[in-house]
Design a protein around this motif. Structure first.
Motif, PDB file in Angstrom:
ATOM      1  N   GLN A 190      35.847  92.480  57.022  1.00 44.23           N
ATOM      2  CA  GLN A 190      37.477  92.396  57.230  1.00 44.23           C
ATOM      3  C   GLN A 190      37.602  93.149  58.024  1.00 44.23           C
ATOM      4  O   GLN A 190      38.757  92.216  58.377  1.00 44.23           O
TER       5      GLN A 190
ATOM      6  N   PHE B 292      29.528  90.634  50.045  1.00 46.29           N
ATOM      7  CA  PHE B 292      28.839  89.321  51.239  1.00 46.29           C
ATOM      8  C   PHE B 292      28.664  89.705  52.197  1.00 46.29           C
ATOM      9  O   PHE B 292      28.097  89.199  53.196  1.00 46.29           O
TER      10      PHE B 292
ATOM     11  N   PHE C 197      30.413  77.793  43.164  1.00 46.32           N
ATOM     12  CA  PHE C 197      30.870  77.166  44.538  1.00 46.32           C
ATOM     13  C   PHE C 197      29.807  76.230  43.340  1.00 46.32           C
ATOM     14  O   PHE C 197      29.382  75.172  44.260  1.00 46.32           O
TER      15      PHE C 197
ATOM     16  N   ILE D 275      38.485  83.825  38.536  1.00 43.18           N
ATOM     17  CA  ILE D 275      39.779  81.883  39.098  1.00 43.18           C
ATOM     18  C   ILE D 275      39.302  81.879  37.379  1.00 43.18           C
ATOM     19  O   ILE D 275      38.573  81.504  37.069  1.00 43.18           O
TER      20      ILE D 275
ATOM     21  N   TYR E 216      43.491  85.712  42.203  1.00 41.71           N
ATOM     22  CA  TYR E 216      44.011  85.177  42.735  1.00 41.71           C
ATOM     23  C   TYR E 216      44.821  84.086  42.208  1.00 41.71           C
ATOM     24  O   TYR E 216      46.059  84.021  42.165  1.00 41.71           O
TER      25      TYR E 216
ATOM     26  N   ASN F 144      41.668  75.380  50.755  1.00 39.70           N
ATOM     27  CA  ASN F 144      40.947  76.332  51.630  1.00 39.70           C
ATOM     28  C   ASN F 144      40.561  77.248  49.716  1.00 39.70           C
ATOM     29  O   ASN F 144      41.030  78.485  49.698  1.00 39.70           O
ATOM     30  N   PHE F 145      39.442  76.699  49.147  1.00 44.83           N
ATOM     31  CA  PHE F 145      38.487  77.161  48.956  1.00 44.83           C
ATOM     32  C   PHE F 145      39.788  77.198  47.248  1.00 44.83           C
ATOM     33  O   PHE F 145      40.106  78.139  46.050  1.00 44.83           O
TER      34      PHE F 145
ATOM     35  N   TRP G 253      45.108  92.782  46.702  1.00 42.14           N
ATOM     36  CA  TRP G 253      43.864  92.668  47.823  1.00 42.14           C
ATOM     37  C   TRP G 253      44.290  92.843  49.646  1.00 42.14           C
ATOM     38  O   TRP G 253      46.219  92.712  50.307  1.00 42.14           O
TER      39      TRP G 253
ATOM     40  N   GLY H 283      37.475  83.563  53.627  1.00 40.38           N
ATOM     41  CA  GLY H 283      37.331  82.298  53.139  1.00 40.38           C
ATOM     42  C   GLY H 283      37.221  81.495  54.288  1.00 40.38           C
ATOM     43  O   GLY H 283      37.066  80.644  55.560  1.00 40.38           O
TER      44      GLY H 283
ATOM     45  N   TYR I  12      47.522  89.403  54.172  1.00 43.97           N
ATOM     46  CA  TYR I  12      48.290  90.117  52.946  1.00 43.97           C
ATOM     47  C   TYR I  12      48.796  91.184  52.313  1.00 43.97           C
ATOM     48  O   TYR I  12      49.166  92.236  51.169  1.00 43.97           O
TER      49      TYR I  12
HETATM   50  P1  P53 Z   1      40.608  85.515  51.767  1.00 43.21           P
HETATM   51  C1  P53 Z   1      37.066  82.255  47.666  1.00 43.21           C
HETATM   52  C2  P53 Z   1      38.281  82.268  45.981  1.00 43.21           C
HETATM   53  C3  P53 Z   1      38.540  83.357  46.232  1.00 43.21           C
HETATM   54  C4  P53 Z   1      38.378  84.593  46.552  1.00 43.21           C
HETATM   55  O1  P53 Z   1      40.034  85.169  50.110  1.00 43.21           O
HETATM   56  C5  P53 Z   1      37.451  84.861  47.618  1.00 43.21           C
HETATM   57  C6  P53 Z   1      36.453  83.757  47.837  1.00 43.21           C
HETATM   58  C7  P53 Z   1      36.369  83.494  49.233  1.00 43.21           C
HETATM   59  O2  P53 Z   1      36.467  83.691  50.277  1.00 43.21           O
HETATM   60  O3  P53 Z   1      36.914  85.555  47.946  1.00 43.21           O
HETATM   61  C8  P53 Z   1      37.617  87.158  47.852  1.00 43.21           C
HETATM   62  O4  P53 Z   1      40.348  85.926  52.853  1.00 43.21           O
HETATM   63  C9  P53 Z   1      37.007  88.490  48.978  1.00 43.21           C
HETATM   64  C10 P53 Z   1      37.447  88.895  49.715  1.00 43.21           C
HETATM   65  C11 P53 Z   1      38.885  87.741  50.028  1.00 43.21           C
HETATM   66  C12 P53 Z   1      39.367  87.322  49.510  1.00 43.21           C
HETATM   67  O5  P53 Z   1      39.261  86.845  48.241  1.00 43.21           O
HETATM   68  O6  P53 Z   1      39.144  83.741  51.941  1.00 43.21           O
HETATM   69  O7  P53 Z   1      36.203  89.410  47.706  1.00 43.21           O
HETATM   70  O8  P53 Z   1      36.661  89.408  50.485  1.00 43.21           O
HETATM   71  O9  P53 Z   1      39.014  88.449  51.294  1.00 43.21           O
HETATM   72  C13 P53 Z   1      40.340  86.746  49.599  1.00 43.21           C
HETATM   73  O10 P53 Z   1      42.045  84.566  51.340  1.00 43.21           O
END
Ligand code: P53
Length: 490
Positions: A17, A152, A204, A253, A326, A343-344, A433, A442, A450
């Motif tokens: 990344q 990953f 997932f 989570i 998160y 998104n996720f 992060w 994602g 961030y």
């Molecule tokens: P991005 C999904 C849900 C929570 C964390 O995510 C996740 C993911 C997979 O994307 O991944 C972690 O960039 C991961 C990092 C990623 C970060 O969360 O989608 O370890 O590589 O960048 C934030 O906002």
């Protein structure tokens, strides 16, 4: 003062990344190098060529079609190819981290820089040299690296030729990679993490209701093979250096019951077990938990599990537990509830919380809850190695970025950690992060930012890539200076 004197403060990134230089100095390809950018509501796609020559696009997270080979299309933008050019700008970036007062920097090694295909007997010297230079640069400023072995990014050759992690062969290639870097960076690195968010595999599954049973079974096997590889890495690290400390890394989570209905409470407990403890127990306690058998039966899983695996898992337990945090998610036994969208985003909508622009629940209290839960179960030191708010920022003409929303987010999460420490939790590190803006994993977007450091780059890859200090940069510097006590000045 609640944060212990030697508490580590810093930030985190991942190779694919931030580095770019995807095919430079011998680096091999990984999945991310064939993954296009997506957005809030469009999944990223992976591009493949079939045996008959056709080029196809497959949504991220879907399995690779058989015999398909990763393919780079000339008319598509692949964010990992240049990312934010950390490969060439690491000195400038590390100097900025040092200016904020970082005492820890979490980063990952790209396996495919060291072993381009994964199967080579000898490592790629240029890859080794790159990370050596990065570690030396960190040492200059007394910043302790925290190094993830796998974020990953399995070499694509192993996916295509050996079938990836479902094939036990891959374990021995990972062992060789781990041994190589442990030997190479003795004296430069102390803290290691094996697999980033190892529990995503199962997380997932829970949300892919119509995933065929064979695929689910395969996921459990891939995860098992990663557990075994992780235990080997722990054992190797300790054989190679007494200084090495190795941890696991779990996506934190956090499930809540949506209502006090006992069915919801039970559903949330099951979710905690499956998503967090299934992995934590294997990696910290060294064996599968009691509830695993019922879970395997439910999905018709028959693990290929050797006697030696049992020994290795027991002997290769981690010393500390690290996680990303998160959001929380609401779990319910009911089917017809409003799901958090985005998104996720996971679970049902929590009416007590606000959501980020990408639909992620903002919940500092959940961090205190999670820290207490996990520390209560494992009683090993904890590290928060990812946490932050992804939001677009405005770069003003004078080069400033006023990101008070990000400061608010961090302030509340740091307070929650402070409370957890007062609750008795042994928390030793915090690396937020994407301490510098990087590509979103994602969505592949750049605008899901961030960082404390703004990078001039847009979603299509245009921009100077110049770095700018955001308001949060100055704020975090004060936080670190005061060891987490001054949360209010800029
Ligand atoms: P991005 C999904 C849900 C929570 C964390 O995510 C996740 C993911 C997979 O994307 O991944 C972690 O960039 C991961 C990092 C990623 C970060 O969360 O989608 O370890 O590589 O960048 C934030 O906002």
């Amino acid at each position: 003062m609640m944060f212990p004197k030697n508490f580590y403060w810093g930030g985190a990134t991942a190779a694919n990344q931030c580095e770019g230089a995807w095919n430079v100095n011998g680096k091999g390809m990984t999945d991310s190098d064939i993954t296009t950018a997506g957005s809030f509501d469009t999944l990223r796609a992976k591009t493949y060529q079939l045996e008959n020559g056709d080029v196809i696009e497959v949504p991220m997270f879907q399995s690779k079609p058989e015999n398909a080979k990763g393919y780079v299309k000339s008319d598509r933008y692949y964010p990992s190819h240049n990312a934010v050019d950390f490969y060439n700008r690491y000195k400038e970036d590390i100097a900025l981290f040092a200016e904020m007062g970082f005492t820890m920097y979490r980063m990952s090694i790209a396996w495919s820089r060291i072993f381009p295909k994964g199967i080579e007997e000898e490592p790629n010297k240029e890859g080794l040299e790159f990370y050596r230079n990065v570690f030396l640069e960190l040492k200059k400023y007394n910043i302790e690296p925290l190094v993830t072995l796998w974020h990953f990014d399995t070499p694509i050759y192993l996916e295509e030729e050996l079938g990836g992690w479902s094939n036990r062969e891959v374990i021995k290639h990972f062992d060789r990679y781990a041994k190589t870097v442990f030997e190479e960076y003795k004296g430069l690195v102390k803290y290691w993490l094996t697999f980033n968010e190892i529990n995503n595999q199962l997380m997932f599954v829970e949300f892919a209701k119509d995933m065929p049973k064979e695929i689910i079974s395969k996921r459990f096997q891939e995860l098992h093979n990663q557990f075994v590889a992780s235990s080997h890495a722990v054992k190797l690290a300790h054989e190679i250096s007494e200084d090495y400390k190795v941890g696991c890394m779990i996506n934190g989570i956090t499930p809540y019951p949506l209502t006090p209905n006992p069915d919801d409470v039970l559903a949330a407990q099951k979710s905690f077990q499956r998503n967090i403890y299934y992995c934590g127990d294997v990696q910290v306690r060294g064996h599968y938990p009691a509830f695993a058998q019922r879970l395997w039966d439910q999905f018709g899983v028959e693990l290929d599990f050797t006697e030696q695996d049992t020994i290795d898992l027991k002997e290769g337990t981690v010393e500390y537990f690290s996680f990303s945090y998160y959001m929380t998610m609401c779990v319910t036994a009911k089917e017809d509830v409003e799901k958090a969208s985005g998104n996720f985003s996971f679970g049902a909508v929590n009416p007590h919380l606000e959501y980020s622009e990408w639909g992620w629940a903002i919940d500092p209290t959940g961090l205190r809850y999670f820290l207490n839960e996990v520390y209560g179960r494992y009683e090993v030191p904890l590290m928060v190695v990812e946490n932050g708010l992804g939001q677009d920022d405005v770069l003003e003409e004078d080069g400033s970025v006023h990101d008070e929303y990000r400061i608010d987010y961090f302030r509340e999460h740091i307070k929650a950690m402070d409370e957890a420490i007062q609750d008795g939790v042994d928390l030793i590190a915090y690396t937020s992060w994407g301490c510098i803006d990087i590509i979103s994993a994602g969505t592949g977007e750049m605008k899901k930012r961030y960082g404390f450091i703004y990078v001039d780059l847009d979603n299509e890859g245009n921009g100077t890539m110049d770095r700018y200090r955001k308001d949060s940069f100055y704020w975090y510097k004060k936080v670190i200076e005061s060891n987490g006590q001054d949360l209010d000045s800029l």
